[in-house]
Motif scaffolding. Structure first.
Motif, PDB file in Angstrom:
ATOM      1  N   TRP A 171     -16.941   0.276  25.230  1.00 40.71           N
ATOM      2  CA  TRP A 171     -16.150  -0.359  26.288  1.00 40.71           C
ATOM      3  C   TRP A 171     -15.261  -1.516  25.834  1.00 40.71           C
ATOM      4  O   TRP A 171     -14.273  -1.842  26.512  1.00 40.71           O
ATOM      5  N   LEU A 172     -15.551  -2.135  24.705  1.00 41.88           N
ATOM      6  CA  LEU A 172     -14.754  -3.286  24.290  1.00 41.88           C
ATOM      7  C   LEU A 172     -13.270  -2.967  24.069  1.00 41.88           C
ATOM      8  O   LEU A 172     -12.402  -3.777  24.440  1.00 41.88           O
ATOM      9  N   PRO A 173     -12.911  -1.808  23.470  1.00 45.87           N
ATOM     10  CA  PRO A 173     -11.478  -1.526  23.314  1.00 45.87           C
ATOM     11  C   PRO A 173     -10.720  -1.522  24.643  1.00 45.87           C
ATOM     12  O   PRO A 173      -9.589  -2.033  24.718  1.00 45.87           O
ATOM     13  N   GLU A 174     -11.326  -0.976  25.694  1.00 47.58           N
ATOM     14  CA  GLU A 174     -10.659  -0.966  27.002  1.00 47.58           C
ATOM     15  C   GLU A 174     -10.573  -2.376  27.572  1.00 47.58           C
ATOM     16  O   GLU A 174      -9.563  -2.745  28.196  1.00 47.58           O
ATOM     17  N   ALA A 175     -11.608  -3.174  27.369  1.00 44.85           N
ATOM     18  CA  ALA A 175     -11.573  -4.561  27.834  1.00 44.85           C
ATOM     19  C   ALA A 175     -10.460  -5.340  27.145  1.00 44.85           C
ATOM     20  O   ALA A 175      -9.776  -6.161  27.770  1.00 44.85           O
ATOM     21  N   VAL A 176     -10.262  -5.086  25.856  1.00 43.18           N
ATOM     22  CA  VAL A 176      -9.166  -5.730  25.114  1.00 43.18           C
ATOM     23  C   VAL A 176      -7.826  -5.383  25.761  1.00 43.18           C
ATOM     24  O   VAL A 176      -6.967  -6.252  25.973  1.00 43.18           O
ATOM     25  N   SER A 177      -7.637  -4.119  26.113  1.00 42.80           N
ATOM     26  CA  SER A 177      -6.384  -3.688  26.749  1.00 42.80           C
ATOM     27  C   SER A 177      -6.197  -4.343  28.116  1.00 42.80           C
ATOM     28  O   SER A 177      -5.076  -4.746  28.469  1.00 42.80           O
ATOM     29  N   CYS A 178      -7.270  -4.463  28.864  1.00 42.69           N
ATOM     30  CA  CYS A 178      -7.188  -5.071  30.197  1.00 42.69           C
ATOM     31  C   CYS A 178      -6.852  -6.558  30.137  1.00 42.69           C
ATOM     32  O   CYS A 178      -6.337  -7.126  31.105  1.00 42.69           O
ATOM     33  N   ALA A 179      -7.145  -7.190  29.000  1.00 39.65           N
ATOM     34  CA  ALA A 179      -6.976  -8.640  28.878  1.00 39.65           C
ATOM     35  C   ALA A 179      -5.574  -9.054  28.452  1.00 39.65           C
ATOM     36  O   ALA A 179      -5.306 -10.249  28.282  1.00 39.65           O
ATOM     37  N   VAL A 180      -4.661  -8.093  28.305  1.00 37.93           N
ATOM     38  CA  VAL A 180      -3.313  -8.406  27.801  1.00 37.93           C
ATOM     39  C   VAL A 180      -2.653  -9.496  28.638  1.00 37.93           C
ATOM     40  O   VAL A 180      -2.094 -10.460  28.105  1.00 37.93           O
ATOM     41  N   ASP A 181      -2.677  -9.374  29.937  1.00 43.57           N
ATOM     42  CA  ASP A 181      -2.017 -10.341  30.827  1.00 43.57           C
ATOM     43  C   ASP A 181      -3.026 -11.157  31.622  1.00 43.57           C
ATOM     44  O   ASP A 181      -2.734 -11.602  32.738  1.00 43.57           O
ATOM     45  N   ALA A 182      -4.196 -11.372  31.069  1.00 44.38           N
ATOM     46  CA  ALA A 182      -5.248 -12.097  31.776  1.00 44.38           C
ATOM     47  C   ALA A 182      -4.870 -13.559  31.981  1.00 44.38           C
ATOM     48  O   ALA A 182      -4.157 -14.146  31.154  1.00 44.38           O
ATOM     49  N   PRO A 183      -5.341 -14.173  33.075  1.00 43.48           N
ATOM     50  CA  PRO A 183      -5.049 -15.595  33.301  1.00 43.48           C
ATOM     51  C   PRO A 183      -5.524 -16.498  32.165  1.00 43.48           C
ATOM     52  O   PRO A 183      -4.853 -17.477  31.834  1.00 43.48           O
ATOM     53  N   LEU A 184      -6.667 -16.187  31.564  1.00 43.16           N
ATOM     54  CA  LEU A 184      -7.182 -16.991  30.460  1.00 43.16           C
ATOM     55  C   LEU A 184      -6.519 -16.544  29.169  1.00 43.16           C
ATOM     56  O   LEU A 184      -6.701 -15.412  28.722  1.00 43.16           O
ATOM     57  N   GLN A 185      -5.781 -17.451  28.539  1.00 42.67           N
ATOM     58  CA  GLN A 185      -4.952 -17.063  27.406  1.00 42.67           C
ATOM     59  C   GLN A 185      -5.755 -16.513  26.234  1.00 42.67           C
ATOM     60  O   GLN A 185      -5.282 -15.614  25.530  1.00 42.67           O
ATOM     61  N   PHE A 186      -6.941 -17.052  25.993  1.00 44.25           N
ATOM     62  CA  PHE A 186      -7.665 -16.602  24.803  1.00 44.25           C
ATOM     63  C   PHE A 186      -8.590 -15.419  25.074  1.00 44.25           C
ATOM     64  O   PHE A 186      -9.345 -15.008  24.196  1.00 44.25           O
ATOM     65  N   ALA A 187      -8.515 -14.841  26.262  1.00 47.03           N
ATOM     66  CA  ALA A 187      -9.394 -13.713  26.590  1.00 47.03           C
ATOM     67  C   ALA A 187      -9.159 -12.540  25.648  1.00 47.03           C
ATOM     68  O   ALA A 187     -10.110 -11.985  25.076  1.00 47.03           O
ATOM     69  N   GLN A 188      -7.901 -12.132  25.469  1.00 44.86           N
ATOM     70  CA  GLN A 188      -7.647 -10.974  24.601  1.00 44.86           C
ATOM     71  C   GLN A 188      -7.956 -11.267  23.136  1.00 44.86           C
ATOM     72  O   GLN A 188      -8.604 -10.444  22.475  1.00 44.86           O
TER      73      GLN A 188
END
Length: 216
Positions: A171-188
């Motif tokens: 699941w981590l690869p999909e989470a990385v993709s989802c975090a591209v425009d996340a509010p928290l800058q360091f999420a991705q």
């Protein structure tokens, strides 16, 4: 992006890496925010990302605590119908029923004697629990390696490879993709580092298993 094979990834070094990424995802608090902004955190981040072949990953932490806390919650915890980037395996892994995913995680924890430090009500497949378990198992693996208990080393190496492939790489690869425009800058960047470490862990476990077999 990959992690360089030339790095000497001993079990203790791997355990330290997973302890570090676990710490990145701790719940917001003034102390957590201060740690993320500290030179200690920056030095550790630079140490681990320097092993990556690819674009430089940046740890961009908001300097204002309230801004950081709001962005963290808006990224990982709150959203309609779900947060942008839930840190939960079963949100992404739709191939298996949720009860089975939770049960497998719990069985791994119990089999290897993990007493979770995080006593929150988070589900067993939450990333914080999973990273804590991997750190625990790597530290156990290091102790076994240092005492030359090769049969046990093989068992733990197989468990590391199995757990990482089934419950992190799933699941981590999909989470990385989802975090591209996340509010928290360091999420991705943080999830990218975690995902790369999971891939390196599978390779590390395979190498350790092969070494143990050759010795025996």
């Amino acid at each position: 992006m990959t992690i360089r094979n030339s790095i000497d990834w001993t079990p203790r070094h791997m355990a330290a890496a997973f302890a570090f990424v676990h710490a990145l995802f701790r719940k917001p608090s003034p102390d957590q925010h201060a740690w993320l902004l500290s030179s200690e955190c920056r030095e550790m981040w630079n140490e681990f990302v320097s092993s990556i072949e690819g674009p430089l990953l940046l740890l961009d932490v908001p300097t204002d605590y309230d801004d950081y806390s709001e962005r963290f919650i808006a990224t990982f915890d709150v959203g309609t119908p779900t947060p942008p980037v839930p840190l939960i395996e079963s949100h992404y892994n739709k191939r298996e029923p949720i009860p089975r995913i939770l049960h497998e995680n719990i069985l791994f924890y119990r089999q290897f004697g993990l007493q979770l430090r995080d006593t929150s009500l988070e589900s067993a497949d939450h990333l914080r629990h999973q990273l804590e378990f991997v750190q625990h198992l790597l530290e156990y693996h290091a102790r076994l390696t240092e005492t030359s208990k090769l049969t046990d080393v093989q068992q733990v190496a197989r468990a590391l490879a199995d757990y990482a492939s089934r419950h992190l790489q799933s699941w981590l690869p999909e989470a990385v993709s989802c975090a591209v425009d996340a509010p928290l800058q360091f999420a991705q960047p943080a999830l990218t580092l975690t995902n790369l470490l999971a891939h390196r862990l599978v390779a590390h476990a395979g190498e350790s298993l092969q070494e143990a077999i050759l010795v025996t």
